[in-house]
Scaffold this motif. Structure first.
Motif, PDB file in Angstrom:
ATOM      1  N   ILE A   1      25.877  35.164 -16.814  1.00  0.00           N
ATOM      2  CA  ILE A   1      24.572  35.584 -16.293  1.00  0.00           C
ATOM      3  C   ILE A   1      24.720  36.784 -15.368  1.00  0.00           C
ATOM      4  CG2 ILE A   1      22.803  34.920 -14.647  1.00  0.00           C
ATOM      5  CD1 ILE A   1      22.101  33.803 -17.157  1.00  0.00           C
TER       6      ILE A   1
ATOM      7  N   ASP B   1      15.622  30.022  -6.899  1.00  0.00           N
ATOM      8  CA  ASP B   1      16.253  29.756  -5.612  1.00  0.00           C
ATOM      9  C   ASP B   1      15.341  30.316  -4.525  1.00  0.00           C
ATOM     10  OD1 ASP B   1      17.959  29.573  -3.448  1.00  0.00           O
ATOM     11  OD2 ASP B   1      19.718  29.863  -4.727  1.00  0.00           O
ATOM     12  N   MET B   2      14.897  29.475  -3.589  1.00  0.00           N
ATOM     13  CA  MET B   2      13.898  29.931  -2.608  1.00  0.00           C
ATOM     14  C   MET B   2      14.531  30.381  -1.301  1.00  0.00           C
ATOM     15  SD  MET B   2      10.794  29.800  -3.756  1.00  0.00           S
ATOM     16  CE  MET B   2       9.570  29.327  -2.537  1.00  0.00           C
ATOM     17  N   ARG B   3      15.617  31.096  -1.372  1.00  0.00           N
ATOM     18  CA  ARG B   3      16.324  31.487  -0.159  1.00  0.00           C
ATOM     19  C   ARG B   3      15.407  32.268   0.795  1.00  0.00           C
ATOM     20  NH1 ARG B   3      21.926  31.221  -0.212  1.00  0.00           N
ATOM     21  NH2 ARG B   3      21.868  31.198  -2.458  1.00  0.00           N
ATOM     22  N   VAL B   4      14.828  33.355   0.293  1.00  0.00           N
ATOM     23  CA  VAL B   4      13.978  34.182   1.131  1.00  0.00           C
ATOM     24  C   VAL B   4      12.531  33.710   1.063  1.00  0.00           C
ATOM     25  CG1 VAL B   4      13.113  36.508   1.456  1.00  0.00           C
ATOM     26  CG2 VAL B   4      15.506  36.159   0.927  1.00  0.00           C
ATOM     27  N   GLY B   5      12.112  33.270  -0.133  1.00  0.00           N
ATOM     28  CA  GLY B   5      10.708  32.898  -0.346  1.00  0.00           C
ATOM     29  C   GLY B   5      10.241  31.813   0.602  1.00  0.00           C
TER      30      GLY B   5
ATOM     31  N   GLY C   1      17.876  34.236  -5.082  1.00  0.00           N
ATOM     32  CA  GLY C   1      16.771  34.087  -4.153  1.00  0.00           C
ATOM     33  C   GLY C   1      16.720  35.150  -3.080  1.00  0.00           C
TER      34      GLY C   1
ATOM     35  N   LEU D   1      23.105  50.674 -28.654  1.00  0.00           N
ATOM     36  CA  LEU D   1      22.261  50.140 -27.593  1.00  0.00           C
ATOM     37  C   LEU D   1      21.477  48.923 -28.079  1.00  0.00           C
ATOM     38  CD1 LEU D   1      21.729  51.019 -24.712  1.00  0.00           C
ATOM     39  CD2 LEU D   1      19.645  52.070 -25.492  1.00  0.00           C
TER      40      LEU D   1
ATOM     41  N   VAL E   1      22.540  35.914 -24.524  1.00  0.00           N
ATOM     42  CA  VAL E   1      23.286  35.345 -23.391  1.00  0.00           C
ATOM     43  C   VAL E   1      22.329  34.861 -22.318  1.00  0.00           C
ATOM     44  CG1 VAL E   1      24.885  35.881 -21.539  1.00  0.00           C
ATOM     45  CG2 VAL E   1      25.292  36.766 -23.821  1.00  0.00           C
ATOM     46  N   ILE E   2      21.354  35.721 -21.984  1.00  0.00           N
ATOM     47  CA  ILE E   2      20.428  35.367 -20.913  1.00  0.00           C
ATOM     48  C   ILE E   2      19.614  34.137 -21.299  1.00  0.00           C
ATOM     49  CG2 ILE E   2      18.442  36.145 -19.597  1.00  0.00           C
ATOM     50  CD1 ILE E   2      19.527  38.993 -20.048  1.00  0.00           C
TER      51      ILE E   2
ATOM     52  N   MET F   1      21.716  45.138 -26.649  1.00  0.00           N
ATOM     53  CA  MET F   1      20.547  44.475 -26.071  1.00  0.00           C
ATOM     54  C   MET F   1      20.322  43.096 -26.681  1.00  0.00           C
ATOM     55  SD  MET F   1      19.320  46.198 -23.752  1.00  0.00           S
ATOM     56  CE  MET F   1      18.012  45.011 -23.605  1.00  0.00           C
TER      57      MET F   1
ATOM     58  N   LEU G   1      22.746  40.719 -25.233  1.00  0.00           N
ATOM     59  CA  LEU G   1      22.384  40.394 -23.856  1.00  0.00           C
ATOM     60  C   LEU G   1      21.275  39.353 -23.800  1.00  0.00           C
ATOM     61  CD1 LEU G   1      22.180  43.575 -21.661  1.00  0.00           C
ATOM     62  CD2 LEU G   1      23.463  41.512 -21.300  1.00  0.00           C
TER      63      LEU G   1
ATOM     64  N   TYR H   1      17.393  37.939  -8.636  1.00  0.00           N
ATOM     65  CA  TYR H   1      16.554  37.211  -7.682  1.00  0.00           C
ATOM     66  C   TYR H   1      16.439  35.747  -8.073  1.00  0.00           C
ATOM     67  CZ  TYR H   1      12.757  36.124  -4.516  1.00  0.00           C
ATOM     68  OH  TYR H   1      12.000  35.564  -3.521  1.00  0.00           O
ATOM     69  N   LEU H   2      16.333  35.503  -9.374  1.00  0.00           N
ATOM     70  CA  LEU H   2      16.237  34.127  -9.858  1.00  0.00           C
ATOM     71  C   LEU H   2      17.507  33.350  -9.520  1.00  0.00           C
ATOM     72  CD1 LEU H   2      14.164  32.550 -11.574  1.00  0.00           C
ATOM     73  CD2 LEU H   2      15.580  33.037 -13.542  1.00  0.00           C
TER      74      LEU H   2
ATOM     75  N   LEU I   1      14.602  39.264   5.397  1.00  0.00           N
ATOM     76  CA  LEU I   1      13.157  39.239   5.167  1.00  0.00           C
ATOM     77  C   LEU I   1      12.593  40.647   5.065  1.00  0.00           C
ATOM     78  CD1 LEU I   1      11.823  36.297   7.336  1.00  0.00           C
ATOM     79  CD2 LEU I   1      12.603  36.350   4.987  1.00  0.00           C
TER      80      LEU I   1
ATOM     81  N   ASP J   1      21.513  30.805 -20.895  1.00  0.00           N
ATOM     82  CA  ASP J   1      22.066  30.321 -19.624  1.00  0.00           C
ATOM     83  C   ASP J   1      21.116  30.284 -18.440  1.00  0.00           C
ATOM     84  OD1 ASP J   1      24.377  29.824 -20.757  1.00  0.00           O
ATOM     85  OD2 ASP J   1      25.580  31.294 -19.691  1.00  0.00           O
ATOM     86  N   LEU J   2      19.957  30.927 -18.548  1.00  0.00           N
ATOM     87  CA  LEU J   2      19.168  31.123 -17.351  1.00  0.00           C
ATOM     88  C   LEU J   2      18.381  29.868 -16.981  1.00  0.00           C
ATOM     89  CD1 LEU J   2      19.109  33.602 -15.650  1.00  0.00           C
ATOM     90  CD2 LEU J   2      16.969  34.228 -16.703  1.00  0.00           C
ATOM     91  N   ALA J   3      18.365  29.530 -15.694  1.00  0.00           N
ATOM     92  CA  ALA J   3      17.627  28.357 -15.232  1.00  0.00           C
ATOM     93  C   ALA J   3      16.185  28.759 -14.953  1.00  0.00           C
ATOM     94  CB  ALA J   3      18.278  27.779 -13.991  1.00  0.00           C
ATOM     95  N   LEU J   4      15.430  29.066 -15.999  1.00  0.00           N
ATOM     96  CA  LEU J   4      14.060  29.547 -15.815  1.00  0.00           C
ATOM     97  C   LEU J   4      13.201  28.446 -15.208  1.00  0.00           C
ATOM     98  CD1 LEU J   4      13.582  31.543 -19.093  1.00  0.00           C
ATOM     99  CD2 LEU J   4      13.465  32.440 -16.788  1.00  0.00           C
TER     100      LEU J   4
END
Lengths: 231, 525
Positions: free
Chosen positions: B234, A32-36, B215, A11, A21-22, A15, A18, B211-212, B93, A25-28
């Protein structure tokens, strides 16, 4: 080597991989503001709450909040099952002395007012039921810390807690009967920014505040009431 | 948000607009099996101060009502899936419930099994009845919270909402495991708590990554955007984190170190609920994610590998186990590995086999833990138990035969289905899994038949009197579940056909999306 150790090793290695990898690659920082974005656009007009966080927590995702209330309730219930009861002859910590008790007495009304303010203004200003509830619980717990011989009325706390939790759900069921959906905000929205506005959101906020306050106060009192180790 | 037109009521229920209103209400009432147990749990302690009898009856009554509501929704609105927008806020929503046959089946199973293994039943027969009365309202409240959380896990169509219910199930089960208060149970719970909290943090990180990247937290919308946003490392990392997180309750391979101690020390009925019910719902969540969001083959392969390791470690540990509850616990790890293997098979076959083996294990392991209520000592103590409890021993043999997979019984057809699926898959990994299942079956047969033989040996002097037969209620429940098993084994063709329809519905991603979003989203870019 027992199976448990091998499993832990596998484990840990997994970890570490992982995380690498994260991290690579992550776009910190660029979510993405789809719902926000949509929440920001419609939450104000639709729910009438000046505090959008509360609009989301008690409105759009009110069901999650009910779940969180239940988690806290489950934790408090489980803790009170485990902590058990105090022997009658068990030693208590001595009272905290004049300075502490006078300080606690001074703090009590202050904390109470701040707690109630934050709970009641949940739909207007930062904070809300959870935060205000914790401050309310602290008001009672400070007194208990200053004078350990004091006890809280657990039966009364149980009633407040139970009825406040029931009130949250009953508001939801009222919406189910009235509107066809569980936990739909009811009542007129009023003017945004006023104390009486945003429909049922402030009522939910008060229910949350009372439940969280009573629960935490009960839990802390239970913890304080466990027997001090004999030295 | 006061609504004038009845048409507006249909807003959250995405069926044909000409459906009549009662059907809409029946569908929207599907939140009640989640909400009413919460209400009852909140009111349990105050109520117990007014009337103890009423408080004792409240839990079973609420569960029976929940079962009736779910059944009603299934018969009235089904068999097509429907979705309900909680609070009247349309997805994404608001939070939605998605009720297809799989969700309704497991939601119903939650009510029925919690009722059958209700921790309060017959528990007052103990010497410390007074202490039990003190604890009863709290324990019943926790059992209700567990039932509510498990129902929510089956029905919810929102990833964060699922996480909330998962946490609720975890916290409620901590309390239930150490409700009877032995020191060993508390130590076991503490380890369970650490592993579980660790897993929850990882699951939360996985959700945050999703979520990141996308979204959104709505499963249907995730399914829509997953092909563009979650391919590549990812997405796989997020899946691995979620798999580890939900794998704790699903008893997946590296995260099951808590299982044997907890099941050996918890009250037997609680073990039955955790091993039978809660583990299946955690698997169900993983399967939903696998079908809807993570369609890359690597994700299934990861599940397959963990499943194979679970089958091997579980069955070999069970072979070495020295007491009955631990043997059942390790065997449960092995069986859940089998569930994971089954669900990793491509297409409808995989979902069909996985659902079947999950239901099979739900029925059998719950019943066996019920029998273990009084048979909790070492395996030696079981010698000759058949003399004192012939029916319980007979039922044990029936369940053991089906677990191993002896031909006329349901267990055989399930293992056959999985093996055929693996052969059709045909990759080296699939064939490795096939070999592991065959090996594990041999081991399983050896240790289960060893116990069965022990039950039928002549009793050693003075031991028969020491070992009480299982309580009448538990034997009755085992009878009922045994009867279910026999009926399904006899009617294997229609049962498999019904499951195949269910599996096709579950595997249909477009159906899921169309049910949650009847019109294309207005504001979608």
């Amino acid at each position: 080597m027992p199976m448990r150790n091998i499993a832990s090793l596998v484990l840990t290695a997994g970890m570490a991989f992982l995380l690498l990898v994260i991290g690579a690659d992550l776009a910190l920082g660029y979510p993405d503001m789809r719902v926000g974005a949509e929440y920001l656009r419609i939450a104000g007009p639709e729910l009438g709450a000046a505090n959008i966080v509360t609009a989301i927590l008690a409105g759009y995702r009110g069901f999650d909040t009910l779940g969180e209330l239940s988690i806290l309730f489950a934790a408090a219930t489980a803790a009170s099952l485990v902590l058990g009861h105090r022997r009658a002859d068990a030693r208590r910590d001595p009272p905290g002395g004049l300075v502490l008790s006078a300080g606690a007495d001074l703090l009590f009304p202050l904390l109470l007012v701040v707690g109630i303010f934050i709970v009641v203004h949940g739909h207007l200003t930062p904070g809300g039921g959870f935060q205000g509830g914790v401050i309310l619980a602290a008001a009672f717990f400070v007194a208990l810390l200053a004078n350990p011989a004091r006890t809280l009325n657990h039966a009364l706390l149980g009633w407040i807690e139970g009825l406040a939790g029931a009130a949250f759900i009953l508001i939801g069921l009222w919406a189910l009967v009235e509107d066809g959906h569980f936990l739909t905000p009811l009542l007129p929205l009023g003017t945004m920014g006023e104390l009486v506005s945003a429909g049922t959101l402030p009522l939910l906020s008060v229910a949350i505040g009372l439940k969280v306050g009573a629960e935490l106060a009960g839990l802390l009192a239970h913890l304080a009431d466990t027997e001090a180790p004999d030295r | 948000m006061t609504l004038e037109l009845p048409v507006d009521l249909l807003f959250g229920l995405n069926l044909d607009l000409n459906l009549d209103l009662t059907k809409v209400m029946t569908a929207n009432a599907i939140v009640l099996p989640v909400v009413l147990p919460l209400l009852a749990a909140f009111l349990m302690q105050p109520l117990a101060q007014v009337s103890r009898t009423l408080a004792r009856l409240l839990g079973p009554l609420v569960l029976a009502l929940g079962a009736w509501i779910i059944l009603n929704a299934w018969l009235d609105v089904g068999p097509a899936p429907f979705s309900v927008a909680i609070g009247g806020f349309a997805a994404p929503l608001g939070i939605v419930f998605y009720a297809d046959q799989l969700a309704l089946l497991f939601a119903l199973a939650v009510q029925v099994f919690t009722l059958l293994f209700w921790p309060g039943l017959g528990a007052a027969a103990k010497a410390d009845a007074a202490a039990d009365r003190q604890r009863a309202p709290r324990r019943d409240a926790l059992a209700l919270l567990l039932a509510s959380a498990a129902t929510g896990l089956a029905l919810s169509g929102d990833l964060f909402n699922i996480f909330i219910f998962y946490e609720l199930a975890a916290v409620a089960s901590f309390g239930l495991v150490c409700a009877d208060g032995s020191g060993r149970a508390r130590i076991a719970t503490l380890r369970y708590l650490f592993v579980s909290a660790f897993g929850s943090v990882l699951a939360l990180v996985g959700i945050a990554i999703l979520y990141l990247q996308t979204g959104t937290l709505n499963l249907a919308q995730l399914a829509q955007v997953a092909p563009e946003t979650l391919q590549g490392p990812i997405g796989l990392a997020a899946f691995a984190l979620l798999l580890i997180g939900f794998g704790v309750k699903a008893e997946l391979f590296p995260l099951n170190a808590w299982v044997p101690e907890v099941y050996a020390t918890a009250p037997a009925r609680v073990s039955a609920l955790l091993a039978g019910l809660v583990s299946k719902l955690a698997i169900l969540v993983i399967v939903r994610l696998l079908i809807l969001v993570f369609q890359q083959p690597e994700a299934s392969q990861l599940l397959l590998v963990l499943g194979v390791l679970g089958v091997l470690t579980g069955e070999f540990s069970a072979w070495r186990a020295q007491d009955f509850p631990r043997l059942l616990a390790f065997s449960s790890i092995g069986q859940l590995g089998l569930v994971a293997i089954a669900f990793s098979i491509d297409g409808t076959t995989g979902i069909l086999a996985g659902t079947a083996v999950a239901l099979h294990h739900l029925i059998i392991k719950s019943a066996l833990f019920g029998l273990a209520n009084r048979w909790s000592g070492g395996l030696d103590a079981l010698t000759g138990a058949a003399k004192g409890a012939p029916r319980a021993a007979g039922l044990f043999v029936l369940f053991a035969l089906s677990l191993v997979g002896v031909p006329p019984l349901w267990g055989f057809w399930i293992k056959l289905l999985i093996m055929v699926g693996l052969v059709q898959g045909g990759s080296p990994l699939d064939l490795l899994a096939l070999g592991a299942i065959l090996l594990a079956t041999a081991v399983e047969a050896h240790y289960l038949f060893r116990v069965a033989l022990r039950l039928y040996q002549p009793p050693v002097q003075d031991q028969a009197s020491r070992l009480a037969p299982p309580a009448r209620w538990d034997t009755g429940v085992a009878y009922l579940l045994g009867a279910c098993l026999v009926v399904i084994s006899v009617a294997i063709t229609p049962a498999t056909e019904a499951l195949r329809v269910l599996a096709q519905q579950t595997g249909d991603v477009l159906l899921y999306i169309d049910t949650v979003f009847p019109q294309p989203l207005a504001y979608k870019e």
